[in-house]
Design a protein around this motif. Structure first.
Motif, PDB file in Angstrom:
ATOM      1  N   ALA A 197       0.828  -1.214   0.000  1.00 48.47           N
ATOM      2  CA  ALA A 197       0.000   0.000   0.000  1.00 48.47           C
ATOM      3  C   ALA A 197       0.856   1.255   0.000  1.00 48.47           C
ATOM      4  N   THR A 198       2.100   1.159   0.448  1.00 47.20           N
ATOM      5  CA  THR A 198       2.975   2.327   0.540  1.00 47.20           C
ATOM      6  C   THR A 198       4.108   2.209  -0.472  1.00 47.20           C
ATOM      7  N   LEU A 199       4.257   3.244  -1.287  1.00 47.21           N
ATOM      8  CA  LEU A 199       5.368   3.322  -2.239  1.00 47.21           C
ATOM      9  C   LEU A 199       6.315   4.411  -1.764  1.00 47.21           C
ATOM     10  N   GLN A 200       7.612   4.137  -1.866  1.00 48.13           N
ATOM     11  CA  GLN A 200       8.575   5.116  -1.373  1.00 48.13           C
ATOM     12  C   GLN A 200       9.810   5.138  -2.265  1.00 48.13           C
ATOM     13  N   PHE A 201      10.309   6.343  -2.490  1.00 46.83           N
ATOM     14  CA  PHE A 201      11.571   6.540  -3.197  1.00 46.83           C
ATOM     15  C   PHE A 201      12.270   7.716  -2.546  1.00 46.83           C
TER      16      PHE A 201
ATOM     17  N   LEU B 299       4.145   7.619  -0.901  1.00 43.66           N
ATOM     18  CA  LEU B 299       2.783   7.658  -1.391  1.00 43.66           C
ATOM     19  C   LEU B 299       2.007   6.491  -0.789  1.00 43.66           C
ATOM     20  N   ASP B 300       0.861   6.781  -0.182  1.00 43.30           N
ATOM     21  CA  ASP B 300      -0.014   5.757   0.387  1.00 43.30           C
ATOM     22  C   ASP B 300      -1.136   5.512  -0.617  1.00 43.30           C
TER      23      ASP B 300
ATOM     24  N   THR C  23      -4.894   5.572   1.119  1.00 48.96           N
ATOM     25  CA  THR C  23      -5.466   6.886   1.457  1.00 48.96           C
ATOM     26  C   THR C  23      -5.268   7.903   0.342  1.00 48.96           C
ATOM     27  N   ARG C  24      -4.396   7.561  -0.632  1.00 50.57           N
ATOM     28  CA  ARG C  24      -4.061   8.451  -1.753  1.00 50.57           C
ATOM     29  C   ARG C  24      -3.425   9.750  -1.261  1.00 50.57           C
ATOM     30  N   GLU C  25      -2.631   9.639  -0.198  1.00 52.44           N
ATOM     31  CA  GLU C  25      -1.877  10.774   0.330  1.00 52.44           C
ATOM     32  C   GLU C  25      -0.417  10.642  -0.081  1.00 52.44           C
ATOM     33  N   ALA C  26       0.226  11.782  -0.323  1.00 50.23           N
ATOM     34  CA  ALA C  26       1.622  11.791  -0.741  1.00 50.23           C
ATOM     35  C   ALA C  26       2.391  12.806   0.081  1.00 50.23           C
ATOM     36  N   TRP C  27       3.661  12.483   0.357  1.00 50.18           N
ATOM     37  CA  TRP C  27       4.520  13.384   1.129  1.00 50.18           C
ATOM     38  C   TRP C  27       5.878  13.497   0.459  1.00 50.18           C
ATOM     39  N   ARG C  28       6.492  14.653   0.655  1.00 56.62           N
ATOM     40  CA  ARG C  28       7.926  14.835   0.372  1.00 56.62           C
ATOM     41  C   ARG C  28       8.555  15.147   1.713  1.00 56.62           C
ATOM     42  N   GLY C  29       9.220  14.143   2.319  1.00 52.58           N
ATOM     43  CA  GLY C  29       9.672  14.282   3.683  1.00 52.58           C
ATOM     44  C   GLY C  29       8.464  14.392   4.595  1.00 52.58           C
ATOM     45  N   SER C  30       8.414  15.444   5.424  1.00 52.44           N
ATOM     46  CA  SER C  30       7.273  15.655   6.317  1.00 52.44           C
ATOM     47  C   SER C  30       6.223  16.565   5.697  1.00 52.44           C
ATOM     48  N   ARG C  31       6.449  17.009   4.458  1.00 55.81           N
ATOM     49  CA  ARG C  31       5.536  17.940   3.793  1.00 55.81           C
ATOM     50  C   ARG C  31       4.527  17.173   2.951  1.00 55.81           C
ATOM     51  N   GLN C  32       3.234  17.319   3.263  1.00 56.99           N
ATOM     52  CA  GLN C  32       2.197  16.645   2.491  1.00 56.99           C
ATOM     53  C   GLN C  32       1.962  17.390   1.185  1.00 56.99           C
ATOM     54  N   LEU C  33       1.765  16.616   0.120  1.00 61.86           N
ATOM     55  CA  LEU C  33       1.567  17.181  -1.212  1.00 61.86           C
ATOM     56  C   LEU C  33       0.081  17.182  -1.560  1.00 61.86           C
ATOM     57  N   THR C  34      -0.352  18.227  -2.221  1.00 64.39           N
ATOM     58  CA  THR C  34      -1.718  18.294  -2.744  1.00 64.39           C
ATOM     59  C   THR C  34      -1.642  18.075  -4.248  1.00 64.39           C
ATOM     60  N   LEU C  35      -2.120  16.904  -4.693  1.00 65.96           N
ATOM     61  CA  LEU C  35      -1.980  16.505  -6.087  1.00 65.96           C
ATOM     62  C   LEU C  35      -3.345  16.369  -6.747  1.00 65.96           C
TER      63      LEU C  35
ATOM     64  N   GLU D 197       2.407   7.889  -8.931  1.00 66.36           N
ATOM     65  CA  GLU D 197       2.285   6.472  -8.579  1.00 66.36           C
ATOM     66  C   GLU D 197       2.998   5.597  -9.611  1.00 66.36           C
ATOM     67  N   PHE D 198       2.815   5.917 -10.890  1.00 67.24           N
ATOM     68  CA  PHE D 198       3.461   5.115 -11.934  1.00 67.24           C
ATOM     69  C   PHE D 198       4.979   5.233 -11.859  1.00 67.24           C
ATOM     70  N   LEU D 199       5.478   6.433 -11.648  1.00 73.04           N
ATOM     71  CA  LEU D 199       6.926   6.617 -11.511  1.00 73.04           C
ATOM     72  C   LEU D 199       7.464   5.848 -10.307  1.00 73.04           C
ATOM     73  N   LEU D 200       6.733   5.867  -9.201  1.00 77.81           N
ATOM     74  CA  LEU D 200       7.189   5.184  -7.987  1.00 77.81           C
ATOM     75  C   LEU D 200       7.149   3.671  -8.134  1.00 77.81           C
ATOM     76  N   HIS D 201       6.274   3.179  -8.990  1.00 78.74           N
ATOM     77  CA  HIS D 201       6.246   1.731  -9.253  1.00 78.74           C
ATOM     78  C   HIS D 201       7.451   1.288 -10.072  1.00 78.74           C
ATOM     79  N   HIS D 202       8.102   2.245 -10.765  1.00 82.79           N
ATOM     80  CA  HIS D 202       9.210   1.893 -11.666  1.00 82.79           C
ATOM     81  C   HIS D 202      10.405   2.817 -11.431  1.00 82.79           C
ATOM     82  N   PRO D 203      10.946   2.860 -10.213  1.00 82.22           N
ATOM     83  CA  PRO D 203      12.074   3.752  -9.933  1.00 82.22           C
ATOM     84  C   PRO D 203      13.308   3.374 -10.750  1.00 82.22           C
TER      85      PRO D 203
END
Length: 225
Positions: free
Chosen positions: A125-129, A134-135, A138-150, A159-165
């Motif tokens: 459920a969690t993707l990380q690079f 990215l969760d 919940t469809r929430e994303a963060w850069r460090g401790s900063r939440q992103l509004t996408l 999500e696609f980029l994180l699936h294929h780092p």
């Protein structure tokens, strides 16, 4: 979902391709083992439908080489060789399912759905690079401790980029997966959304991890690579 069909029969391969495209899958067709292997190594397919009796490399060898290269995409063997020893051999090599010819297309499509559903449920459920998280529940994303509004499209692209780092992704591949093939990859719409996503990922001065590959597409590539 993008599916590679490796089938050398002059009518069966195109028939499978047309049938799956009616269910809104994006498909590519390879007619020999060498081409199938090269395509599966170069492109992040969601599923491979693999005939055993292929010219140049048989399906068993294609499967063996893909698993040796740590490619984990589901593989459905589709073949006239239905003996138990053949089926066991294919599964032992890393195949996920085995359908014997002749078959009813409805069963093939059901097996495709089952394999894709199984693959999706097995994904974390969690993707990380690096410091991007990215969760997918919940469809929430963060850069460090900063939440992103996408936006929904920015989320799908990240999500696609994180699936294929670290994998070089062509514009055509991104269009097929993120826009379901609806966005022409020759247009600048992908570049526009990459720019939107970059701006949000780097809004507080963080390093840019999306690298443009001139004439090809994009790569999620960290500063340590």
């Amino acid at each position: 979902m993008r599916i590679l069909i490796a089938e050398d029969h002059p009518s069966l391969g195109p028939d499978i391709q047309r049938g799956l495209e009616r269910f809104h899958y994006v498909t590519d067709l390879a007619t020999d083992g060498e081409d199938a292997l090269a395509s599966a190594l170069a492109t992040p397919y969601d599923l491979l439908i693999l005939d055993v009796m292929l010219p140049s490399l048989d399906g068993f060898e294609v499967c063996r080489r893909l698993r040796s290269a740590h490619r984990t995409l589901p593989i459905l063997f589709l073949t006239a060789r239905g003996e138990i020893d053949d089926r066991v051999h294919g599964l032992d090599l890393g195949g996920d399912d085995y359908l014997v010819k002749p078959f009813v297309f409805r069963e093939l499509e059901a097996r495709v759905r089952a394999l894709l559903r199984r693959e999706k449920s097995a994904t974390s459920a969690t993707l990380q690079f690096e410091d991007i998280t990215l969760d997918t529940q919940t469809r929430e994303a963060w850069r460090g401790s900063r939440q992103l509004t996408l936006s929904s499209r920015e989320y799908a692209l990240l999500e696609f980029l994180l699936h294929h780092p670290r994998q070089v992704l062509s514009r055509e591949t991104i269009a097929d997966h993120v826009w379901d093939g609806e966005a022409p990859y020759q247009s600048n719409i992908i570049d526009v959304y990459i720019r939107y996503l970059r701006n949000k990922l780097c809004a507080s001065g963080e390093p840019d991890v999306i690298q443009a590959i001139r004439g090809v597409g994009y790569q999620l590539k960290g500063k340590t690579i």
